[in-house]
Design a protein around this motif. Structure first.
Motif, PDB file in Angstrom:
ATOM      1  N   ALA A 168     -36.701  20.330  69.830  1.00 34.01           N
ATOM      2  CA  ALA A 168     -36.874  20.197  68.490  1.00 34.01           C
ATOM      3  C   ALA A 168     -38.476  19.960  67.979  1.00 34.01           C
ATOM      4  O   ALA A 168     -38.873  20.481  67.179  1.00 34.01           O
ATOM      5  CB  ALA A 168     -36.050  19.049  68.117  1.00 34.01           C
ATOM      6  N   GLY A 169     -39.172  19.542  69.117  1.00 36.17           N
ATOM      7  CA  GLY A 169     -40.527  19.334  68.705  1.00 36.17           C
ATOM      8  C   GLY A 169     -41.037  20.469  68.764  1.00 36.17           C
ATOM      9  O   GLY A 169     -42.314  20.827  67.894  1.00 36.17           O
ATOM     10  N   THR A 170     -40.839  21.224  69.646  1.00 35.51           N
ATOM     11  CA  THR A 170     -41.563  22.638  69.757  1.00 35.51           C
ATOM     12  C   THR A 170     -41.299  23.524  68.775  1.00 35.51           C
ATOM     13  O   THR A 170     -42.134  24.144  68.281  1.00 35.51           O
ATOM     14  CB  THR A 170     -41.019  23.475  71.197  1.00 35.51           C
ATOM     15  N   ALA A 171     -40.050  23.611  68.278  1.00 36.98           N
ATOM     16  CA  ALA A 171     -39.701  24.328  67.130  1.00 36.98           C
ATOM     17  C   ALA A 171     -40.477  23.868  65.814  1.00 36.98           C
ATOM     18  O   ALA A 171     -41.152  24.598  65.062  1.00 36.98           O
ATOM     19  CB  ALA A 171     -38.273  24.220  67.091  1.00 36.98           C
ATOM     20  N   ALA A 172     -40.447  22.556  65.725  1.00 36.69           N
ATOM     21  CA  ALA A 172     -41.205  22.069  64.496  1.00 36.69           C
ATOM     22  C   ALA A 172     -42.875  22.420  64.571  1.00 36.69           C
ATOM     23  O   ALA A 172     -43.608  22.597  63.818  1.00 36.69           O
ATOM     24  CB  ALA A 172     -41.120  20.426  64.454  1.00 36.69           C
ATOM     25  N   GLY A 173     -43.561  22.421  65.879  1.00 32.33           N
ATOM     26  CA  GLY A 173     -44.784  22.777  66.166  1.00 32.33           C
ATOM     27  C   GLY A 173     -44.985  24.215  65.856  1.00 32.33           C
ATOM     28  O   GLY A 173     -45.985  24.461  65.147  1.00 32.33           O
ATOM     29  N   VAL A 174     -44.205  24.987  66.145  1.00 35.55           N
ATOM     30  CA  VAL A 174     -44.353  26.292  66.025  1.00 35.55           C
ATOM     31  C   VAL A 174     -44.336  26.637  64.336  1.00 35.55           C
ATOM     32  O   VAL A 174     -45.187  27.317  63.920  1.00 35.55           O
ATOM     33  CB  VAL A 174     -43.023  27.339  66.668  1.00 35.55           C
ATOM     34  N   GLN A 175     -43.192  26.171  63.739  1.00 35.78           N
ATOM     35  CA  GLN A 175     -43.368  26.013  62.408  1.00 35.78           C
ATOM     36  C   GLN A 175     -44.339  25.889  61.604  1.00 35.78           C
ATOM     37  O   GLN A 175     -45.000  26.510  60.728  1.00 35.78           O
ATOM     38  CB  GLN A 175     -41.757  25.638  61.892  1.00 35.78           C
ATOM     39  N   ARG A 176     -44.834  24.591  61.908  1.00 37.46           N
ATOM     40  CA  ARG A 176     -46.021  24.000  61.129  1.00 37.46           C
ATOM     41  C   ARG A 176     -47.266  24.619  61.545  1.00 37.46           C
ATOM     42  O   ARG A 176     -48.009  25.086  60.844  1.00 37.46           O
ATOM     43  CB  ARG A 176     -46.038  22.400  61.513  1.00 37.46           C
ATOM     44  N   SER A 177     -47.367  25.254  62.850  1.00 32.52           N
ATOM     45  CA  SER A 177     -48.625  25.802  63.191  1.00 32.52           C
ATOM     46  C   SER A 177     -48.789  27.332  62.389  1.00 32.52           C
ATOM     47  O   SER A 177     -49.749  27.554  62.067  1.00 32.52           O
ATOM     48  CB  SER A 177     -48.494  26.241  64.683  1.00 32.52           C
ATOM     49  N   VAL A 178     -47.516  28.013  62.304  1.00 31.28           N
ATOM     50  CA  VAL A 178     -47.809  29.376  61.811  1.00 31.28           C
ATOM     51  C   VAL A 178     -47.829  29.278  60.252  1.00 31.28           C
ATOM     52  O   VAL A 178     -48.671  29.917  59.796  1.00 31.28           O
ATOM     53  CB  VAL A 178     -46.680  30.320  61.962  1.00 31.28           C
ATOM     54  N   ASP A 179     -47.497  28.195  59.750  1.00 27.76           N
ATOM     55  CA  ASP A 179     -47.822  27.894  58.346  1.00 27.76           C
ATOM     56  C   ASP A 179     -49.186  27.652  58.058  1.00 27.76           C
ATOM     57  O   ASP A 179     -49.884  28.039  57.062  1.00 27.76           O
ATOM     58  CB  ASP A 179     -46.864  26.554  58.020  1.00 27.76           C
ATOM     59  N   GLN A 180     -49.749  26.610  58.801  1.00 30.38           N
ATOM     60  CA  GLN A 180     -51.127  26.207  58.803  1.00 30.38           C
ATOM     61  C   GLN A 180     -51.995  27.380  59.068  1.00 30.38           C
ATOM     62  O   GLN A 180     -52.958  27.713  58.418  1.00 30.38           O
ATOM     63  CB  GLN A 180     -51.533  25.090  59.825  1.00 30.38           C
TER      64      GLN A 180
END
Length: 454
Positions: free
Chosen positions: A389-401
């Motif tokens: 869950a944390g990896t998925a959230a990190g990927v999504q926020r990273s590509v957004d930023q």
């Protein structure tokens, strides 16, 4: 059946207060993306800094945050979500205090980098906590809608607060207001969010991957802003090296197999193009209203209030829309609305009027942002479990930023390269092309996924 232990031990009556607390810190994080824009001339005057150096006060925060978000997501999965949320909030608060007290520009930029690092820990931890506290698809969509709406409102509030605080108080208070509010988050979170279970770290962290993912975009943006081809080439090589490291390391930041999930992979790819367009529209509209329409900082901030109102209104309807037509079609609606807004802004006149030339495009972009990004957030979290869950959230926020930062650097570079409003129109046109390409890619992916096996 709920498969997330952390969600089971959270009493139902505490979930909404916990969501409010998680959203408060995300609001502060979002505010700090835009809060420095209006204050930059004042900061530059006090520190006698050129414009090129001042730009790092803005981009440094989002680039470091985006570059370290994958590491933050991985650490969150390994060491505990509440622990990393509290650590990120504490780092963000201390860095905000350092920024407010900075005696010179290098110290301020360093503090902004540290704020980004705090975000990289707190944001994926908060997002994954929400995913686990609200495991049912409908309630998760609603919770993420609230969290995302408050976060998006922070971007707009940052512009308004920057003008008000800079004019009525001092630019240092744009950072100082974070400290007591972040302290409140630190005090109340342990009372509302369940403690993490015992964690035994059995994996080594992929620090080389984190360094490469942060240094690559930083080099690319430096190359674009300074017209330095060597830096652009170096940034591209660093990102290629990142992929190579992730493919070979035993414990990568994000296993490349993570992107084998079609829906998550497409959602993250589309997010890059949509975020690039949204960041560009927000930045250029601010400049257009101040430089062309001659609005002062405070009036320019107030001019974004319709944007915020439309955004909040649309966000309340996203869960219902997802329930009616599904995540992918909802994302397509968001892309279509964004494209309509960008198409209107691509015709900005040299001497325009706010109500006729800016407001309609602003409304389209706001509606598209609310619908598109929230639908993509939900798609990027499809199929996650306790282990990722944390990896998925990190990927999504990273590509957004990173998508927003890199897109802003490239498209603003285009706008600056052309003379006057002509450059604004060109940048909006290129942003429109990117969003249309994202919609086409999403359509093709949805069609392939729906096609029967041959």
């Amino acid at each position: 059946m709920n498969t997330f232990p952390e969600a089971r031990v959270c009493p139902p009556d505490r979930r909404m207060p916990a969501l409010a607390l998680l959203s408060l810190l995300q609001f502060l994080i979002a505010v700090d993306v835009t809060v420095v824009n209006v204050a930059l001339p004042t900061i530059g005057g006090q520190f006698h800094a050129p414009t090129a150096s001042l730009s790092w006060v803005v981009t440094g925060y989002t680039l470091v945050g985006g570059g370290l978000l994958l590491l933050g997501g991985r650490v969150t999965d390994l060491l505990g979500r509440r622990r990393m949320f509290l650590l990120g909030a504490a780092l963000f608060a201390l860095a905000s205090l350092a920024a407010g007290l900075a005696p010179d520009l290098p110290t301020l930029i360093g503090a902004r980098f540290a704020q980004g690092a705090g975000e990289a820990l707190a944001s994926p931890a908060a997002m994954s906590l929400i995913a686990l506290l609200f495991p049912e698809p409908r309630e998760r969509a609603k919770a993420l809608g609230i969290w995302g709406g408050i976060s998006a409102s922070g971007l707009v509030a940052g512009v308004l607060l920057s003008g008000v605080i800079t004019e009525l108080l001092h630019w240092r208070w744009i950072f100082g207001i974070n400290v007591p509010l972040a302290a409140l988050v630190l005090l109340i979170t342990p009372r509302l969010v369940p403690a993490d279970g015992p964690r035994v770290r059995t994996e080594r962290l992929d620090l080389p991957g984190a360094v490469l993912l942060t240094a690559g975009p930083l080099s690319l943006v430096y190359g674009v802003l300074e017209s330095a081809p060597w830096a652009i080439a170096a940034g591209a090589l660093l990102l290629i090296a990142f992929v190579a490291v992730e493919a070979r390391t035993k414990h990568p930041l994000v296993p490349l197999s993570f992107f084998a999930h079609r829906t998550r992979a497409v959602a993250n790819a589309v997010t890059i193009l949509l975020s690039a367009a949204l960041s560009t529209a927000f930045f250029l509209l601010t400049l257009y209203m101040q430089d062309v329409l001659s609005l002062g900082p405070l009036r320019a901030g107030l001019a974004f209030l319709p944007f915020c109102a439309v955004l909040l209104l649309v966000i309340t309807q996203v869960p219902r829309l997802i329930g009616a037509i599904g995540v992918k079609h909802t994302a397509l609606v968001g892309l279509a609305l964004t494209a309509a807004g960008l198409a209107w802004l691509a015709r900005l006149p040299d001497e325009g009027a706010y109500a006729v030339d800016v407001l309609p495009g602003m409304v389209g972009v706001a509606a598209g942002m609310g619908v598109g990004l929230l639908a993509l957030q939900n798609a990027a979290l499809q199929g996650v479990g306790e282990h990722d869950a944390g990896t998925a959230a990190g990927v999504q926020r990273s590509v957004d930023q990173l998508g927003g930062s890199l897109g802003l650097a490239v498209l603003v570079g285009v706008a600056v390269g052309d003379a006057g409003v002509d450059g604004f129109r060109t940048a909006f046109l290129y942003a429109l092309i990117g969003v249309v390409a994202a919609a086409v890619g999403l359509l093709l992916a949805a069609r392939d996924e729906a096609a029967p096996d041959s």
